[in-house]
Design a protein around this motif. Sequence first.
Motif, PDB file in Angstrom:
ATOM      1  N   SER A 107      32.870  54.438  19.567  1.00 42.04           N
ATOM      2  CA  SER A 107      31.627  54.509  20.334  1.00 42.04           C
ATOM      3  C   SER A 107      30.696  53.342  20.001  1.00 42.04           C
ATOM      4  N   ILE A 108      30.742  52.852  18.746  1.00 45.15           N
ATOM      5  CA  ILE A 108      29.888  51.726  18.358  1.00 45.15           C
ATOM      6  C   ILE A 108      30.228  50.481  19.169  1.00 45.15           C
ATOM      7  N   PHE A 109      31.517  50.220  19.310  1.00 42.96           N
ATOM      8  CA  PHE A 109      31.943  48.974  19.940  1.00 42.96           C
ATOM      9  C   PHE A 109      32.464  49.162  21.365  1.00 42.96           C
ATOM     10  N   GLN A 110      32.148  50.301  21.978  1.00 44.10           N
ATOM     11  CA  GLN A 110      32.612  50.540  23.344  1.00 44.10           C
ATOM     12  C   GLN A 110      32.068  49.496  24.317  1.00 44.10           C
ATOM     13  N   SER A 111      30.771  49.247  24.243  1.00 42.49           N
ATOM     14  CA  SER A 111      30.163  48.260  25.125  1.00 42.49           C
ATOM     15  C   SER A 111      30.723  46.868  24.857  1.00 42.49           C
ATOM     16  N   TRP A 112      30.963  46.541  23.607  1.00 40.00           N
ATOM     17  CA  TRP A 112      31.505  45.226  23.261  1.00 40.00           C
ATOM     18  C   TRP A 112      32.903  45.048  23.834  1.00 40.00           C
ATOM     19  N   ARG A 113      33.733  46.080  23.800  1.00 41.66           N
ATOM     20  CA  ARG A 113      35.083  45.987  24.374  1.00 41.66           C
ATOM     21  C   ARG A 113      35.014  45.786  25.887  1.00 41.66           C
ATOM     22  N   GLN A 114      34.035  46.407  26.523  1.00 43.95           N
ATOM     23  CA  GLN A 114      33.865  46.190  27.950  1.00 43.95           C
ATOM     24  C   GLN A 114      33.499  44.734  28.239  1.00 43.95           C
ATOM     25  N   HIS A 115      32.668  44.147  27.349  1.00 40.59           N
ATOM     26  CA  HIS A 115      32.324  42.739  27.507  1.00 40.59           C
ATOM     27  C   HIS A 115      33.556  41.853  27.324  1.00 40.59           C
ATOM     28  N   ILE A 116      34.433  42.208  26.403  1.00 38.76           N
ATOM     29  CA  ILE A 116      35.673  41.446  26.222  1.00 38.76           C
ATOM     30  C   ILE A 116      36.481  41.442  27.515  1.00 38.76           C
ATOM     31  N   LEU A 117      36.622  42.635  28.120  1.00 38.31           N
ATOM     32  CA  LEU A 117      37.395  42.737  29.347  1.00 38.31           C
ATOM     33  C   LEU A 117      36.746  41.912  30.462  1.00 38.31           C
ATOM     34  N   ALA A 118      35.425  42.030  30.607  1.00 38.70           N
ATOM     35  CA  ALA A 118      34.736  41.316  31.682  1.00 38.70           C
ATOM     36  C   ALA A 118      34.812  39.803  31.484  1.00 38.70           C
ATOM     37  N   GLN A 119      34.510  39.334  30.253  1.00 42.29           N
ATOM     38  CA  GLN A 119      34.516  37.899  30.018  1.00 42.29           C
ATOM     39  C   GLN A 119      35.933  37.338  29.941  1.00 42.29           C
ATOM     40  N   GLY A 120      36.900  38.144  29.486  1.00 44.04           N
ATOM     41  CA  GLY A 120      38.286  37.708  29.500  1.00 44.04           C
ATOM     42  C   GLY A 120      38.794  37.544  30.929  1.00 44.04           C
ATOM     43  N   THR A 121      38.411  38.522  31.784  1.00 41.96           N
ATOM     44  CA  THR A 121      38.782  38.417  33.195  1.00 41.96           C
ATOM     45  C   THR A 121      38.144  37.179  33.816  1.00 41.96           C
ATOM     46  N   PHE A 122      36.874  36.977  33.478  1.00 35.95           N
ATOM     47  CA  PHE A 122      36.171  35.798  33.995  1.00 35.95           C
ATOM     48  C   PHE A 122      36.854  34.504  33.565  1.00 35.95           C
ATOM     49  N   PHE A 123      37.220  34.437  32.296  1.00 37.63           N
ATOM     50  CA  PHE A 123      37.868  33.224  31.800  1.00 37.63           C
ATOM     51  C   PHE A 123      39.235  33.027  32.451  1.00 37.63           C
ATOM     52  N   GLY A 124      39.975  34.138  32.638  1.00 38.24           N
ATOM     53  CA  GLY A 124      41.266  34.045  33.301  1.00 38.24           C
ATOM     54  C   GLY A 124      41.134  33.548  34.729  1.00 38.24           C
ATOM     55  N   VAL A 125      40.094  34.046  35.417  1.00 43.63           N
ATOM     56  CA  VAL A 125      39.848  33.581  36.785  1.00 43.63           C
ATOM     57  C   VAL A 125      39.558  32.089  36.786  1.00 43.63           C
ATOM     58  N   ILE A 126      38.734  31.647  35.826  1.00 46.84           N
ATOM     59  CA  ILE A 126      38.395  30.221  35.751  1.00 46.84           C
ATOM     60  C   ILE A 126      39.640  29.381  35.459  1.00 46.84           C
TER      61      ILE A 126
END
Length: 624
Positions: free
Chosen positions: A286-305
């Motif tokens: 629960s502490i790092f739930q939001s951080w893992r979501q950021h990993i997914l979002a920014q990883g997807t963004f980087f993959g798209v780039i």
Amino acid sequence: MPLQIIPLRRPFYVQWLGLGLILITLGTVITFNLYFEHERTAVREHDRLSTQARVIAENTEYQLTSANLALENVRSNLAYWKDDAGQQAAIRHLKAASIIPGIRTMNIVDKEGTITASTRAELIGMNIGFRDYFQEVKQHPNADMLYVSPPFETIDGIFVINVIRMIAGEQGEFAGIVSATLDPEYFKTLMMSVQYASSMWVALIHSDGLVFLTIPDERENMEGVNLRHPDSFFTRHQSSGKKEQVFTNIMYATKEHGMLALRTIYPADLKMDKPLVVAVNRDSDSIFQSWRQHILAQGTFFGVIVLASTIGLFLHQHRQRNLEKEAAQARTLVDRFSFALDRIPTYIFMKDQQRRYIYANRSMLELFKCSAEELAGSSDSRFFPPETVARLYETDIRVLRHGEDTAEKVTCKGKDGHLRIYWEIKTPIYENDKKTSICGLCGISTDITELELLKEKLEQQARQDYLTGLFNRRFFMEQGNAELMRAQRYHHTLSSLMLDIDNFKKINDRHGHQAGDTVLKRLADVMRKMLRTVDIIGRIGGEEFAVLLPETDLQKATEVAERLREEVACTAVTLETGMALYFKVSIGVASLKDKDTDLNTLLNQADKALYQAKENGRNRVCLA
């Protein structure tokens, strides 16, 4: 705000190298951002758990101190209760002493283990000599020690802890005990007050390793569990000798991965045989739930780039001969890149060598409330006041002139005057692959104003009384000592007031504790209204309040106390039934006379005057 790309005829491997460097730089920026975000999340949770553990520990220390005072008071009066009439007086005295929040039962036990007086009539005559806590005191007698028993199950099936004072005979020998049973429900309420997330659990543990209390309810199966195991964080904390520690790993008792704050409860002014330990834990998921979501979002963004830029360069090279057509395709790819950047919930921007904006994503444009065309060529002075511009200039110079990668917290005040706090990362942009000339910088900024205000709010809660909003006892004493030193240094006058609500127990008994809480809050409101902003006001007990009046002699302090008493007497609290409830206070007044007087002495003088006011009929002011 679209990026401008001018197609140039270069060898293919140079173009691929350039793209690789850009992607590595962007990937590095994203990685650093995620790394620092993870660290900030861990540090923030570390601080929050430590703060909550400290709040529980300080309240528990206060309760232990109060219980100790009650025990000493009972023990000091034992000589007057030797006959039958004295037993009834002892029972009345025990009941009066046990009104302190957090005390469930008080007993007087003779040297044979028989309960001779108790706040619970059904316990009188019972023999508890077989109990471990009785035997501990009997076998290791010490009249100066406050004994804290391990948790045990009562005849009612409830886990409790006793705090005990030994009764000494004429020769100092063991002659019995006076005990107070800590109320589990009070401490459950205290622990629930700091539970800010459903994934948390809080426990109170005896230093022997036995768990006394846990919340929430589904964790109650931990009560009575012994944590004294070589692999447990509890044992490691005890062995370290430190007052507070935070651990992150798999919990010994629950087999769950989490962050655990431990704090030892050992009041400095009490001689306790064994301390207590408070544990506050939160699940790592629960502490790092939001951080893992950021990993997914920014990883997807980087993959798209990566995908978009690779395809773009391939198409650009494939159609190099048709310069105009290739330029159009390149602009399309860049627009896609810009579109992806616009979907990131952070502020991304670029500046040229003169620190003028040449690019900003949609979040940045919305923050500045301008279009891409209006932003182009603008400097920081258009959006920020001079002091903020100066701080941003210092950081930009480090990047543009020295090629530094910066990552730091920045406090900015906008044109509207509102203060915001950001975590900002900046990296230089080079003109060529050899990195011999810097042409600008790229920045990513994340708003952490809320991650910071919450921390400040938690620190404020640690200073305030949770019910009245006044200073709690600890913070009142800190401020009071500072004011006393100031008065003694500059030979200023200083006076103190001690206030107590008359017949407060009757208010609670007749109208309920909710009405009593309302009376306490109303009295706090009256005091804030009647007293000056420089006066120091604190709640130091259940219905007992203290005030320090800087630069006020005894006569003026008496006048202030009288006005305050009259105002309180005219103040009514409306109950839920609609009835108006009036209440009164007694006030003791004391003034600083001796330069060597400490704060406790000054407050004790006012407290003695308060006691005299109570003895003289209440609802009055008495001077020390």
